[in-house]
Design a protein around this motif. Structure first.
Motif, PDB file in Angstrom:
ATOM      1  N   GLU A   1      22.516  -1.825  11.347  1.00 39.83           N
ATOM      2  CA  GLU A   1      21.379  -0.975  11.013  1.00 39.83           C
ATOM      3  C   GLU A   1      21.539  -0.460   9.583  1.00 39.83           C
ATOM      4  OE1 GLU A   1      19.091   2.996  12.777  1.00 39.83           O
ATOM      5  OE2 GLU A   1      20.562   1.918  13.979  1.00 39.83           O
ATOM      6  N   THR A   2      20.472  -0.543   8.795  1.00 38.58           N
ATOM      7  CA  THR A   2      20.501  -0.096   7.402  1.00 38.58           C
ATOM      8  C   THR A   2      19.363   0.876   7.140  1.00 38.58           C
ATOM      9  OG1 THR A   2      21.469  -2.175   6.652  1.00 38.58           O
ATOM     10  CG2 THR A   2      20.403  -0.830   4.994  1.00 38.58           C
ATOM     11  N   GLU A   3      19.675   1.931   6.404  1.00 41.34           N
ATOM     12  CA  GLU A   3      18.663   2.902   5.995  1.00 41.34           C
ATOM     13  C   GLU A   3      18.771   3.105   4.487  1.00 41.34           C
ATOM     14  OE1 GLU A   3      18.407   7.612   6.383  1.00 41.34           O
ATOM     15  OE2 GLU A   3      17.948   6.616   8.289  1.00 41.34           O
ATOM     16  N   SER A   4      17.670   2.901   3.783  1.00 44.24           N
ATOM     17  CA  SER A   4      17.642   3.058   2.324  1.00 44.24           C
ATOM     18  C   SER A   4      16.570   4.061   1.942  1.00 44.24           C
ATOM     19  CB  SER A   4      17.347   1.717   1.638  1.00 44.24           C
ATOM     20  OG  SER A   4      18.304   0.751   1.998  1.00 44.24           O
ATOM     21  N   ARG A   5      16.876   4.854   0.930  1.00 46.13           N
ATOM     22  CA  ARG A   5      15.911   5.833   0.416  1.00 46.13           C
ATOM     23  C   ARG A   5      15.900   5.727  -1.097  1.00 46.13           C
ATOM     24  NH1 ARG A   5      14.544   9.531   4.444  1.00 46.13           N
ATOM     25  NH2 ARG A   5      15.834   9.320   6.315  1.00 46.13           N
ATOM     26  N   GLN A   6      14.711   5.748  -1.668  1.00 46.28           N
ATOM     27  CA  GLN A   6      14.587   5.612  -3.108  1.00 46.28           C
ATOM     28  C   GLN A   6      13.184   5.981  -3.562  1.00 46.28           C
ATOM     29  OE1 GLN A   6      15.636   2.407  -1.446  1.00 46.28           O
ATOM     30  NE2 GLN A   6      13.539   2.419  -0.721  1.00 46.28           N
ATOM     31  N   THR A   7      13.015   6.029  -4.885  1.00 46.81           N
ATOM     32  CA  THR A   7      11.697   6.167  -5.493  1.00 46.81           C
ATOM     33  C   THR A   7      11.411   4.853  -6.201  1.00 46.81           C
ATOM     34  OG1 THR A   7      12.258   8.465  -5.967  1.00 46.81           O
ATOM     35  CG2 THR A   7      10.284   7.611  -7.012  1.00 46.81           C
ATOM     36  N   PHE A   8      10.171   4.425  -6.183  1.00 48.89           N
ATOM     37  CA  PHE A   8       9.815   3.214  -6.908  1.00 48.89           C
ATOM     38  C   PHE A   8       9.579   3.581  -8.370  1.00 48.89           C
ATOM     39  CE2 PHE A   8       7.955  -0.716  -8.023  1.00 48.89           C
ATOM     40  CZ  PHE A   8       6.888  -0.430  -8.840  1.00 48.89           C
ATOM     41  N   PRO A   9      10.021   2.762  -9.323  1.00 50.52           N
ATOM     42  CA  PRO A   9      10.778   1.534  -9.138  1.00 50.52           C
ATOM     43  C   PRO A   9      12.276   1.784  -9.237  1.00 50.52           C
ATOM     44  CG  PRO A   9       9.997   1.657 -11.390  1.00 50.52           C
ATOM     45  CD  PRO A   9       9.543   2.923 -10.695  1.00 50.52           C
ATOM     46  N   THR A  10      13.062   1.004  -8.505  1.00 50.71           N
ATOM     47  CA  THR A  10      14.520   1.025  -8.595  1.00 50.71           C
ATOM     48  C   THR A  10      14.999  -0.408  -8.521  1.00 50.71           C
ATOM     49  OG1 THR A  10      14.958   1.081  -6.220  1.00 50.71           O
ATOM     50  CG2 THR A  10      14.538   3.194  -7.304  1.00 50.71           C
ATOM     51  N   LEU A  11      16.293  -0.614  -8.480  1.00 50.31           N
ATOM     52  CA  LEU A  11      16.836  -1.960  -8.329  1.00 50.31           C
ATOM     53  C   LEU A  11      16.605  -2.495  -6.937  1.00 50.31           C
ATOM     54  CD1 LEU A  11      20.181  -1.765 -10.311  1.00 50.31           C
ATOM     55  CD2 LEU A  11      17.965  -2.621 -11.036  1.00 50.31           C
ATOM     56  N   ASN A  12      16.187  -1.620  -6.012  1.00 49.26           N
ATOM     57  CA  ASN A  12      15.873  -2.056  -4.659  1.00 49.26           C
ATOM     58  C   ASN A  12      14.455  -2.597  -4.650  1.00 49.26           C
ATOM     59  OD1 ASN A  12      15.151  -2.297  -1.961  1.00 49.26           O
ATOM     60  ND2 ASN A  12      16.307  -0.493  -1.343  1.00 49.26           N
ATOM     61  N   VAL A  13      14.317  -3.929  -4.616  1.00 49.06           N
ATOM     62  CA  VAL A  13      12.988  -4.533  -4.710  1.00 49.06           C
ATOM     63  C   VAL A  13      12.121  -4.203  -3.508  1.00 49.06           C
ATOM     64  CG1 VAL A  13      13.767  -6.413  -6.159  1.00 49.06           C
ATOM     65  CG2 VAL A  13      13.815  -6.678  -3.692  1.00 49.06           C
ATOM     66  N   GLY A  14      12.705  -3.692  -2.457  1.00 48.21           N
ATOM     67  CA  GLY A  14      11.920  -3.347  -1.277  1.00 48.21           C
ATOM     68  C   GLY A  14      10.918  -2.261  -1.540  1.00 48.21           C
ATOM     69  N   THR A  15      11.098  -1.509  -2.640  1.00 52.35           N
ATOM     70  CA  THR A  15      10.159  -0.444  -2.942  1.00 52.35           C
ATOM     71  C   THR A  15       8.996  -0.921  -3.785  1.00 52.35           C
ATOM     72  OG1 THR A  15      11.301   0.165  -4.960  1.00 52.35           O
ATOM     73  CG2 THR A  15      12.039   1.225  -2.928  1.00 52.35           C
ATOM     74  N   SER A  16       9.045  -2.154  -4.252  1.00 51.18           N
ATOM     75  CA  SER A  16       8.062  -2.594  -5.234  1.00 51.18           C
ATOM     76  C   SER A  16       7.013  -3.513  -4.648  1.00 51.18           C
ATOM     77  CB  SER A  16       8.781  -3.304  -6.383  1.00 51.18           C
ATOM     78  OG  SER A  16       9.491  -4.423  -5.895  1.00 51.18           O
ATOM     79  N   GLY A  17       6.730  -3.397  -3.358  1.00 51.11           N
ATOM     80  CA  GLY A  17       5.799  -4.290  -2.697  1.00 51.11           C
ATOM     81  C   GLY A  17       4.429  -4.372  -3.323  1.00 51.11           C
ATOM     82  N   PRO A  18       3.745  -3.228  -3.551  1.00 51.85           N
ATOM     83  CA  PRO A  18       2.383  -3.306  -4.060  1.00 51.85           C
ATOM     84  C   PRO A  18       2.273  -4.045  -5.391  1.00 51.85           C
ATOM     85  CG  PRO A  18       2.862  -1.110  -3.240  1.00 51.85           C
ATOM     86  CD  PRO A  18       4.156  -1.856  -3.243  1.00 51.85           C
TER      87      PRO A  18
ATOM     88  N   GLY B   1       0.821  -1.198   0.000  1.00 53.38           N
ATOM     89  CA  GLY B   1       0.000   0.000   0.000  1.00 53.38           C
ATOM     90  C   GLY B   1       0.855   1.248   0.000  1.00 53.38           C
ATOM     91  N   VAL B   2       0.973   1.881  -1.161  1.00 48.95           N
ATOM     92  CA  VAL B   2       1.733   3.118  -1.270  1.00 48.95           C
ATOM     93  C   VAL B   2       0.915   4.074  -2.118  1.00 48.95           C
ATOM     94  CG1 VAL B   2       3.851   4.198  -2.122  1.00 48.95           C
ATOM     95  CG2 VAL B   2       3.959   1.938  -1.072  1.00 48.95           C
ATOM     96  N   PRO B   3       0.695   5.298  -1.629  1.00 51.37           N
ATOM     97  CA  PRO B   3       1.145   5.845  -0.342  1.00 51.37           C
ATOM     98  C   PRO B   3       0.337   5.256   0.810  1.00 51.37           C
ATOM     99  CG  PRO B   3      -0.280   7.411  -1.447  1.00 51.37           C
ATOM    100  CD  PRO B   3      -0.072   6.292  -2.430  1.00 51.37           C
ATOM    101  N   PRO B   4       0.941   5.227   2.025  1.00 53.19           N
ATOM    102  CA  PRO B   4       0.252   4.590   3.144  1.00 53.19           C
ATOM    103  C   PRO B   4      -0.916   5.415   3.666  1.00 53.19           C
ATOM    104  CG  PRO B   4       2.307   5.574   3.869  1.00 53.19           C
ATOM    105  CD  PRO B   4       2.286   5.701   2.381  1.00 53.19           C
ATOM    106  N   ALA B   5      -1.961   4.704   4.055  1.00 53.56           N
ATOM    107  CA  ALA B   5      -3.090   5.334   4.734  1.00 53.56           C
ATOM    108  C   ALA B   5      -2.735   5.482   6.214  1.00 53.56           C
ATOM    109  CB  ALA B   5      -4.332   4.472   4.559  1.00 53.56           C
TER     110      ALA B   5
ATOM    111  N   ALA C   1      -0.207  -0.520   6.582  1.00 56.60           N
ATOM    112  CA  ALA C   1      -1.241   0.484   6.830  1.00 56.60           C
ATOM    113  C   ALA C   1      -2.338   0.509   5.783  1.00 56.60           C
ATOM    114  CB  ALA C   1      -0.591   1.868   6.909  1.00 56.60           C
ATOM    115  N   GLY C   2      -2.116  -0.119   4.649  1.00 57.56           N
ATOM    116  CA  GLY C   2      -3.082   0.000   3.577  1.00 57.56           C
ATOM    117  C   GLY C   2      -2.747   1.200   2.698  1.00 57.56           C
ATOM    118  N   MET C   3      -3.531   1.406   1.672  1.00 59.95           N
ATOM    119  CA  MET C   3      -3.219   2.404   0.658  1.00 59.95           C
ATOM    120  C   MET C   3      -4.173   3.587   0.714  1.00 59.95           C
ATOM    121  SD  MET C   3      -3.139   1.910  -3.491  1.00 59.95           S
ATOM    122  CE  MET C   3      -1.809   0.709  -3.447  1.00 59.95           C
ATOM    123  N   ALA C   4      -3.580   4.787   0.696  1.00 59.90           N
ATOM    124  CA  ALA C   4      -4.362   6.010   0.591  1.00 59.90           C
ATOM    125  C   ALA C   4      -4.443   6.415  -0.879  1.00 59.90           C
ATOM    126  CB  ALA C   4      -3.715   7.116   1.412  1.00 59.90           C
ATOM    127  N   THR C   5      -5.351   7.321  -1.194  1.00 58.92           N
ATOM    128  CA  THR C   5      -5.430   7.839  -2.563  1.00 58.92           C
ATOM    129  C   THR C   5      -4.214   8.713  -2.837  1.00 58.92           C
ATOM    130  OG1 THR C   5      -7.848   7.844  -2.478  1.00 58.92           O
ATOM    131  CG2 THR C   5      -6.807   9.182  -4.185  1.00 58.92           C
TER     132      THR C   5
END
Length: 807
Positions: free
Chosen positions: A568-585, A24-28, A49-53
């Motif tokens: 501890e790891t912190e990642s920041r990105q815009t979907f889509p990227t090579l980081n599959v963690g951003t592509s959940g939905p 759910g992106v963006p999160p509700a 959280a689910g998806m907001a409009t």
């Protein structure tokens, strides 16, 4: 049915929806009930959280991306695709619930992506080859949808031989299913709806416990601590895994060697893995913590380095398409490898010593104490588009340039600057006072090169790349000298890894290839496919344009630190990227129904491959001994007592000679010696769709008077292919039966078909038919609706009657 159930659904949600995949992106706004339902003692937990409009006017690039009209339309087309695909595959497999599945699965998929949910487990253990699971799922589907979703799942799960028991838990009507025979998950399943919530419980009392915790409105301390430790502005998901509890449950299955390896690696020190994802003001952020108990040992000890300093990576180019820096102590790696090998192999330590001795004899230097000790801990890998196609450059920090240069000179001396055409040779060039060495091999399209400059060893695919880095101006470097990374080098934590990706540049290349190859992938046809081509459900034209995505892409960054209690790891990105963690939905939208719709097909393909290997083993046996093996071997005395199955005798022909040599061929399958080998059944005899007990197989040879692998003759031999007068392409040698016909793989037995009902016992893991291997080596799926008279012909090698699969 295709094996779909609440158990599989919940477990897939845990691993797709958790650990960095925000559903759910963006999160509700978060629903507190998803936190209340978490138990005090937990093995696994994930909530979203689910998806907001999406708001197109938001400053957040991820939200802008999902507000794009093309992305919205793409989501709608996926929903339609899912329904069509599920219905088709269910109908193809003869599932009477095809229409129900086509309605329920897409609805569930859409709901779990767009609505708040939580999944948890209080017990995950392997027992008797099955997964003992206790936990549950809570889904806020809304007051209208909740009862529909719950009822749809109940209707899919129930059958005449697996009816639910309707019970009341408080005021909630719940359907309870006993553990399904043959299911890989051993648990009582309860399904119900209460107000806006769908509740799925595993194990006795699970639903009642969920309801009690939600009413109590208490967030467990461990869950509250995650939010404090890993803050994210607009939280989308939280995940928690008690890795220590999981390893304690599963590690004993690996035996003493497995536990020895885990101890040597230091894996016993890993305590918990937690992750939080969501949005910040610019894009998507993911923060995770791998907790480590006590001082690190084994493999984990390799992370305890001095860390990266900003000045150690200041030379990386600002225009890098990708760049990463990490710490690695090669001396520690060598010592760890030597220790691990010596633990696993009594002779391993001696082999390491021999290798070190040989190195010293060849180069006059010690590998660990001289060469590896001359290297520092900071390593980098980068690629800049201005450096061309071969612009990948690796660097290693150098602590002792004198010793390293000494080693380089000795290596170079072994390959003198020979005449043109000599192979291989090492050439040396000078650039700004630095020697650049390169390896010349005729015909090789690149020249690996290296140079030691100050405190850096630079390695590249071409000497020009090394020149580019040595000659870079100050205005062209300093990739990590930006606000995005500046804070990483402050504080008590040590930076052990950094990475940067220019997502826009990477996307420009990869998305174009997707547009080129996706149509071919959609039209691809497996050599195992039978019948007409699979209809196209996905409309390629609905794929979003490159521009609609590209305009929102920003660089992806990742920082990994060694904190006091872990990594501890912190990642920041815009979907889509090579980081599959951003592509959940989108990943869940694609994978969840795809797994359900294609799992049977994938298992069928693997099973078909198993049968092909077995059939090839039989044919190779025939080529060697000029006859087929009989269904089983017999003793040489007058009793002719059955000994071992044909599967044992073709072991050398299915790449299992070492196992074959462990058998005592003059003893029966259940002798004190041979029975110990039952647990070593090769994977080729294990059907991926079978739930039979370990050591049992559902691949049976066709026996009887007219079968291919019947009783041995007076000489202990089987029949020859010459006896197959009906033709090898019309005669079956091996079938895959149902679990009810499973037998110990070494046991002398055979499948003897009955003339009136030749398919009895063959209804196995694939609805509507069974797999059969023919004597010419091909494998075919034979449908149960075929006339039994026609099927009987395929089991008779010389009746003169052809087999017609289209009958």
């Amino acid at each position: 049915m295709m094996g779909f159930g609440a158990a599989e659904l919940t477990i897939m949600l845990m691993f797709l929806g958790g650990f960095g995949l925000p559903l759910g992106v963006p999160p509700a706004p978060e629903n507190p009930a998803m936190h209340y339902v978490a138990p005090e003692k937990c093995v696994l937990y994930s909530s979203w959280a689910g998806m907001a409009t999406p708001d197109a006017s938001s400053a957040n690039q991820t939200e802008q991306l999902f507000a794009e009209a093309e992305i919205q339309e793409f989501g709608k087309s996926l929903e339609k695709t899912i329904g069509l695909a599920v219905r088709h595959f269910a109908q193809q497999n003869g599932d009477p619930k095809a229409d129900l599945m086509a309605k329920v699965i897409p609805n569930w998929t859409k709901t779990v992506i767009t609505r708040p949910a939580a999944v948890f487990a209080t017990k995950i253990e392997m027992a008797g080859g099955k997964l003992a699971f206790e936990g549950g799922l809570l889904l806020d589907a809304g007051a209208t949808e909740a009862p529909l979703l719950a009822d749809g799942l109940i209707q899919m799960m129930k059958s005449p031989d697996h009816p639910p028991q309707m019970v009341k838990i408080g005021a909630v009507q719940v359907a309870q299913f006993a553990p399904l025979k043959g299911s890989p998950v051993e648990a009582e399943i309860s399904i119900g709806a209460a107000g806006p919530y769908v509740l799925i419980g595993f194990g006795k009392g699970s639903v009642a416990g969920m309801m009690d915790r939600v009413r109590a409105k208490q967030v467990p301390a461990w869950l509250a601590a995650i939010g404090t430790r890993l803050p994210v502005e607009r939280r989308a998901s939280i995940s928690y895994l008690n890795t220590k509890a999981i390893s304690q449950a599963f590690l004993p299955l690996a035996g003493p060697d497995g536990e020895k390896v885990a101890k040597a690696l230091g894996l016993e020190q890993i305590g918990e893995l937690v992750s939080v994802t969501g949005l910040d003001k610019d894009g998507m952020v993911s923060r995770s913590l791998l907790k480590i108990d006590g001082n690190t040992t084994g493999l984990l000890a390799l992370i305890d380095t001095a860390g990266i300093k900003a000045e150690q990576v200041a030379f990386l180019p600002k225009d890098a398409t990708f760049a990463t820096a990490f710490t690695l102590n090669t001396q520690q790696v060598y010592s760890f490898a030597a220790h691990l090998v010596s633990q696993l192999d009594p002779n391993g330590g001696e082999e390491f010593e021999e290798m070190a001795k040989g190195f010293r004899q060849n180069f006059g230097m010690r590998l660990q104490e001289d060469v590896l000790a001359s290297l520092g801990e900071t390593w980098t890998l980068s690629m800049s588009p201005t450096d061309g196609l071969l612009g990948v450059i690796a660097t290693v920090e150098v602590k002792d340039p004198i010793k390293l240069n000494q080693f380089v000179e000795r290596v170079t001396g072994m390959f003198s600057d020979g005449p043109p055409g000599a192979a291989p040779r090492i050439d040396t060039a000078q650039f700004q006072g630095n020697a650049i060495r390169s390896v010349a091999v005729p015909g090789m399209p690149f020249r690996p090169a290296w140079s030691i400059s100050g405190n850096r060893l630079i390695i590249a695919l071409a000497p020009q790349s090394i020149k580019a880095q040595l000659g870079a101006k100050a205005t062209e470097t300093g990739l990590f000298n930006t606000p995005a990374y500046a804070a990483a080098f402050q504080g008590d934590s040590r930076v052990i890894a950094l990475s940067h990706q220019d997502s826009a540049k990477i996307f420009e290349t990869t998305y174009g290839y997707l547009n080129m190859f996706l149509p071919m992938m959609l039209d691809a046809r497996s050599p195992f496919d039978e019948g007409p081509p699979t209809p196209q459900f996905f409309d390629f034209a609905t794929l979003p344009s490159s521009r609609s995505i590209h305009r929102h892409l920003r660089p992806s960054t990742s920082i990994t630190k060694r904190a006091t209690d872990g990594i501890e790891t912190e990642s920041r990105q815009t979907f889509p990227t090579l980081n599959v963690g951003t592509s959940g939905p989108i990943a869940v939208a694609l994978l969840l129904p795809a797994v359900q719709a294609s799992r049977a097909a994938a298992q069928r393909m693997q099973s078909s491959n198993n049968l092909k290997q077995q059939m090839l083993g039989l044919l190779n046996y025939h080529d060697t001994f000029l006859h087929m093996p009989p269904a089983y071997s017999v003793s040489k005395d007058k009793d002719k007592k059955p000994l071992l199955s044909w599967r044992v005798h073709i072991l050398p022909f299915v790449e299992q000679l070492p196992l074959y040599e462990q058998f005592k061929l003059d003893e029966p399958w259940d002798s004190p010696h041979n029975i110990k080998l039952l647990d070593k059944m090769p994977q080729v005899y294990r059907s991926p769709g079978s739930s039979a007990a370990p050591g049992k197989t559902t691949y049976l040879a066709v026996g009887g008077p007219k079968g291919m692998l019947g009783k041995p003759d007076a000489m202990g031999r089987g029949i020859t292919l010459a006896a197959v007068t009906d033709g090898t392409s019309n005669t079956v040698a091996i079938v895959e039966a149902g679990d009810g016909r499973a037998i110990e793989w070494t046991k002398p037995d055979e499948f003897v078909p009955e003339e009136k009902d030749p398919m009895k016992g063959l209804a196995g893991p694939f609805p509507g038919g069974f797999l059969a291997a023919f004597c010419d080596g091909h494998v075919q799926f034979i449908k149960l609706k075929i006339d039994p008279v026609n099927v009987w012909r395929v089991f008779d090698r010389d009746d003169g009657q052809p087999f017609n699969i289209d009958d």
